[in-house]
Design a protein around this motif. Structure first.
Motif, mmCIF file in Angstrom:
data_model
loop_
_atom_site.group_PDB
_atom_site.id
_atom_site.type_symbol
_atom_site.label_atom_id
_atom_site.label_comp_id
_atom_site.label_asym_id
_atom_site.label_seq_id
_atom_site.Cartn_x
_atom_site.Cartn_y
_atom_site.Cartn_z
ATOM 1 N N ALA B 90 0.827 -1.200 0.000
ATOM 2 C CA ALA B 90 0.000 0.000 0.000
ATOM 3 C C ALA B 90 0.865 1.256 0.000
ATOM 4 N N LEU B 91 1.888 1.271 0.848
ATOM 5 C CA LEU B 91 2.779 2.426 0.911
ATOM 6 C C LEU B 91 3.510 2.640 -0.403
ATOM 7 N N ALA B 94 1.128 3.950 -2.969
ATOM 8 C CA ALA B 94 0.791 5.337 -2.663
ATOM 9 C C ALA B 94 1.918 6.276 -3.068
ATOM 10 N N ALA B 95 3.151 5.887 -2.762
ATOM 11 C CA ALA B 95 4.273 6.785 -3.034
ATOM 12 C C ALA B 95 4.646 6.807 -4.503
ATOM 13 N N ILE B 170 8.043 -4.000 6.732
ATOM 14 C CA ILE B 170 7.362 -3.086 5.818
ATOM 15 C C ILE B 170 8.365 -2.393 4.890
#
Lengths: 262, 293, 354
Positions: B90-91, B94-95, B170
């Motif tokens: 997800a990160l 998103a980035a 993560i």
């Protein structure tokens, strides 16, 4: 897309919160040593401690030796594989993958079995032998990153032409490696070096099981016995790692730091 | 009489012998400090005290306490790999694809590089300062009426360890999956758009199928990474949580009845699990690379 | 009423105007090419028609409907990309059927249409292959089939042939043109290759630095360029400086020799120096009739280009290039020999100062 951007920002903010919280918490905790007010006492105590200085010094020196040995092992190999022995490439890359597949604790266990006091080469019996063993272990831990860094840098310069040009000037192999190849892959070596440094400084498993006075075991000992100093140490360790990564960005080539196994 | 030089095929100034000598240190190092130690452990797992072949060491892995260790290790690894993969994905999306300002991406990548290395003892300290009994977040939550420890939470449990592991899982996921996300060409999203697909359809029919091998592979990498980790757990819980690496650590240190052959068997079990995960990861990666050329 | 109308289209990024005051009217079934060098705004304009970029000003109408602010996935437009953009996780058949699947057409219809498209691009045997197993030319044809399968009202092609080998480029462009004629679909084609533009289009829009230089049929663009840019961008060109002697009779002085142009010399005064365009293939060797212009010079260079022999003739200071057909005669003109060339009055084209 509006909703897409909102979700992206939300994800980032949550992520940032999760990652900053421990850092803020640790920093805050480390300032609490003096009752009732914030101070840097914990840091002062830690930095003044003889044990801190000794173990940090030990690990730093070990890191430097590891880096030098690592460079001496990796650079000629990457050079010859690219220039003359391309068929070995698969095997060499497989070997550089091994430290990522074999957990550190398993590897050090193997060292103890193979080089323990009752074996043919009892390295663990002497202090210097154990230091050497630890150093070789660290060369292994850093191998995947050092090799890939150097190999990428070598690929970006035309190794063959440089070598032939130097040969035609009458240069011997050592001259070529040290005066021509090395300076041109400096950024790759530096990337690998800083990463190795970061790994060695914080490493616990090897150092603890080989019973060496390194920084990692010192950290663990402090954590088991003191209250505020561990937090200060954690912040120092984190700052050090940041510094290494920052230096990689600054001096390293555009070698992308991804744990992408070849 | 003048002699005419006959052209010959160019003889390399450095014959291959020099090359073999040049790579020798590497192979000597690899054999002495990577291959032999591992091999000797594997062999030792099948030997008894006198060196004869036996399967009894492996059989002894089947005791309740050891099986419990393995299952605990596997559970923690699966949990931290699963959530690490999901959140990391997800990160990363998103980035890299979320339309955020240009500085977000390099910042995230650099931070991930740092955080994925910030494991072990310092990380344990950091989480104790955050979620320990007197931790920053614990006190913060008590201030808004949420008493973590009263409801049974403790940092020194399965949940606490998983939460701590996520701190390096993560970022590792972000680093590993970033190339795959970069590989999603904008033309695909535009082609899907002009052919009438909505955002959701694009994700469901194109992005997910393309990414899933990479995501699965990365999860396996995370799994293997968590499985072999020891320093964090040891610093956090001592020997309280008996994951396999800690079991092995105790064995090696002689904290328990000194039974090296059992230790070898433990190591063999660990190696089997991390080895298989990595092979699966490499296979999935090769497959998705071929698709995406 | 035109089928596709762009009125007052403008696109700025920050302070930089990438497309300035673009006006165009395209009839139904027409094949129009946007031609120009990199950065001239042709792709940006195409993307605005597709809906990937929003115009900073202006209006786009398709079949009377204002689509300027309509999302790309609602415009019923087909697009072929330079990099093919086939979905790598889907077979050829699935790729082609994607637009229909997304529109939830029944499976039987979908299969029939996909088979029809495969037959149209003559690749029915590749239905179950994956993109990575196809060559560049095959991928582009599949891409075309995918764009056409949902029967769009307009077809857009963004430099579709640039990534392909020269040989495939030629055969594929003929195929595209034949297909377009058969289907009668309104088409916009973007390219920087003037040969593609001239051979395929009904009309060509020549663009430079965000603005339209000229719109016309391929013949108009080539034979009657309105500006120096258009003349030099399309085809090889002789560019001579002509000094006006008498504007009304078209008398020009070129490097000390007299010539006459039959083209208009609007507002030019005696003594003005204007750039004049002269196509190499318009020149003939030898002295022409009284109604033709004659120039005398010395042969400076001869290049054998296969079908064409290119001779460079030095006048006093300027040089002209002549393209003559290779007649198979083994002896080429000799370097340094004197030579006379002639051309029609119509062939000397004065250009607006650009």
């Amino acid at each position: 897309m509006k909703s897409g951007k909102f979700a992206a920002w939300a994800a980032m903010i949550l992520g940032v919160a999760y990652f900053l919280a421990p850092l803020i918490a640790t920093f805050e905790f480390s300032l609490r040593m003096r009752r009732g007010e914030y101070s840097f006492d914990a840091y002062r105590v830690v930095l003044a401690s003889g044990n801190f200085r000794d173990s940090f010094f030990y690990s730093t020196v070990l890191a430097f030796v590891t880096i030098i040995v690592g460079v001496l092992v990796v650079v000629p190999t990457a050079y010859w594989v690219q220039l003359r022995l391309p068929r070995l490439r698969g095997l060499v890359e497989f070997i550089t993958l091994l430290p990522l597949v074999v957990p550190a604790i398993v590897l050090v266990f193997g060292y103890i079995k193979l080089y323990g006091s009752s074996s043919i080469l009892p390295l663990t019996a002497t202090s210097l032998g154990a230091d050497a063993l630890l150093m070789f272990g660290y060369v292994g831990l850093g191998l995947p990153y050092m090799y890939r860094s150097v190999e990428t840098a070598l690929r970006s310069i035309d190794v063959r032409t440089l070598t032939e040009a130097a040969e035609s000037q009458g240069a011997g192999i050592f001259t070529i490696l040290f005066h021509i190849i090395l300076p041109n892959i400096r950024s790759g070596i530096l990337s690998g070096a800083f990463l190795t440094f970061a790994i060695v400084i914080g490493e616990f498993t090897f150092a603890s099981l080989l019973d060496r006075p390194a920084f990692g075991p010192y950290l663990q000992l402090i954590g088991a016995s003191k209250a505020y100093e561990p937090s200060a140490l954690a912040i120092i360790a984190f700052a050090l790692t940041w510094a290494c990564m920052g230096l990689i960005q600054l001096f390293g080539s555009g070698v992308r730091f991804s744990v992408d196994k070849p | 009489m003048t002699t005419v030089a006959t052209p010959t095929t160019r003889v390399p100034r450095f014959p291959n012998a020099a090359a073999w000598i040049g790579v020798a240190p590497f192979f000597v190092f690899a054999v002495m400090f990577l291959i032999l130690p591992t091999a000797s452990l594997l062999v030792g797992a099948f030997q008894d005290h006198d060196g004869a072949f036996t399967l009894s060491n492996l059989a002894r892995l089947w005791q309740p306490s050891i099986l419990h260790s393995y299952s605990l290790s596997i559970e923690v690894s699966i949990a931290s790999a699963f959530f690490g993969a999901l959140i990391g994905l997800a990160l990363a999306i998103a980035a890299l694809r979320g339309g955020l300002p240009a500085w977000v991406r390099p910042t995230l990548m650099t931070f991930s590089g740092v955080a994925s290395n910030f494991a072990g003892v310092p990380l344990a300290f950091a989480f104790m300062a955050t979620l320990g009994r007197l931790g920053f977040v614990t006190i913060l939550l008590r201030g808004v009426g949420v008493d973590l420890y009263a409801s049974g939470f403790s940092l020194f449990t399965f949940t606490g360890l998983t939460l701590t592991y996520l701190y390096f899982q993560i970022p590792l996921m972000v680093l590993v999956i970033a190339p795959a996300i970069d590989g999603l060409k904008t033309e695909w999203s535009e082609a899907a758009d002009i052919l009438g697909a909505g955002r959701l359809q694009y994700w469901r029919m194109i992005v997910l199928p393309i990414l899933w091998p990479s995501v699965l592979g990365a999860s396996l990498l995370l799994f293997a990474n968590a499985f072999g980790a020891i320093a964090t757990a040891y610093a956090l819980t001592g020997s309280f949580l008996n994951i396999v690496p800690i079991l092995l650590y105790a064995q090696i240190r002689g904290d328990v009845l000194h039974d090296p052959n059992l230790g070898y068997a433990l190591a063999f079990g660990m190696l089997l699990i991390t080895g298989l995960s990595n092979v699966a990861y490499l296979y999935l990666r090769a497959r998705s690379d071929r698709w995406l050329k | 009423m035109s089928f596709l109308a762009l009125t007052g289209i403008r696109k700025t990024f920050g302070a930089h105007a990438v497309v300035r005051d673009f006006n165009l009217s395209v009839e139904r079934g027409e094949f129009v090419t946007f031609l120009g060098p990199s950065g001239c705004g042709k792709t940006t304009t195409l993307r605005m028609i597709a809906g990937f970029e929003a115009p900073s000003a202006g209006e786009i109408r398709i079949n009377g409907q204002d689509v300027t602010h309509l999302r790309a996935n609602k415009r019923a437009i087909g697009m072929v990309f330079q990099s093919y953009a086939l979905f790598p996780n889907m077979t050829v058949a699935a790729n082609i059927g994607f637009g229909l699947k997304v529109a939830r057409r029944p499976a039987a219809d979908l299969k029939a249409r996909v088979d029809e498209m495969l037959a149209m691009i003559k690749l029915p045997q590749l239905a179950e292959r994956y993109p990575y197993q196809l060559s560049g030319g095959q991928q582009q044809r599949v891409s075309l089939a995918r764009a056409l399968a949902p029967s769009p009202q307009i077809l857009l092609l963004d430099e579709p042939l640039s990534a392909l080998d020269a040989r495939i480029r030629v055969s594929l462009r003929e195929e595209i043109r034949a297909l377009q004629r058969k289907l009668g679909i309104t088409t916009i084609f973007v390219t920087h290759d003037q040969e593609e533009a001239l051979s395929m289009s009904d009309r060509v829009v020549v663009m430079n630095e965000g603005a339209i230089e000229q719109v016309g049929t391929p013949s108009e663009i080539y034979n009657a360029p309105v500006s120096r840019f258009v003349a030099s961008f399309v085809g090889t060109l002789n560019l001579l400086n002509g000094r006006i002697v008498d504007a009304s009779s078209g008398a020009i002085d070129i490097d000390g020799q007299r010539a006459t142009t039959a083209r208009k010399l609007n507002g030019a005064k005696p003594g003005d120096i204007l750039p004049m365009a002269l196509r190499p293939e318009a020149l003939r060797i030898g002295v022409g009739g009284d109604d033709r212009n004659t120039l005398a010079g010395v042969i400076e260079d001869v290049a054998f280009l296969g079908a064409v022999v290119r001779v460079r003739v030095r006048l006093a200071e300027a040089a002209v290039i002549i393209d003559t057909f290779n007649t198979g005669a083994n002896d080429l003109p000799a370097l340094g020999a004197p030579i006379t060339v002639n051309f029609g009055r119509d062939d000397l084209i004065p250009l607006l100062a650009h």
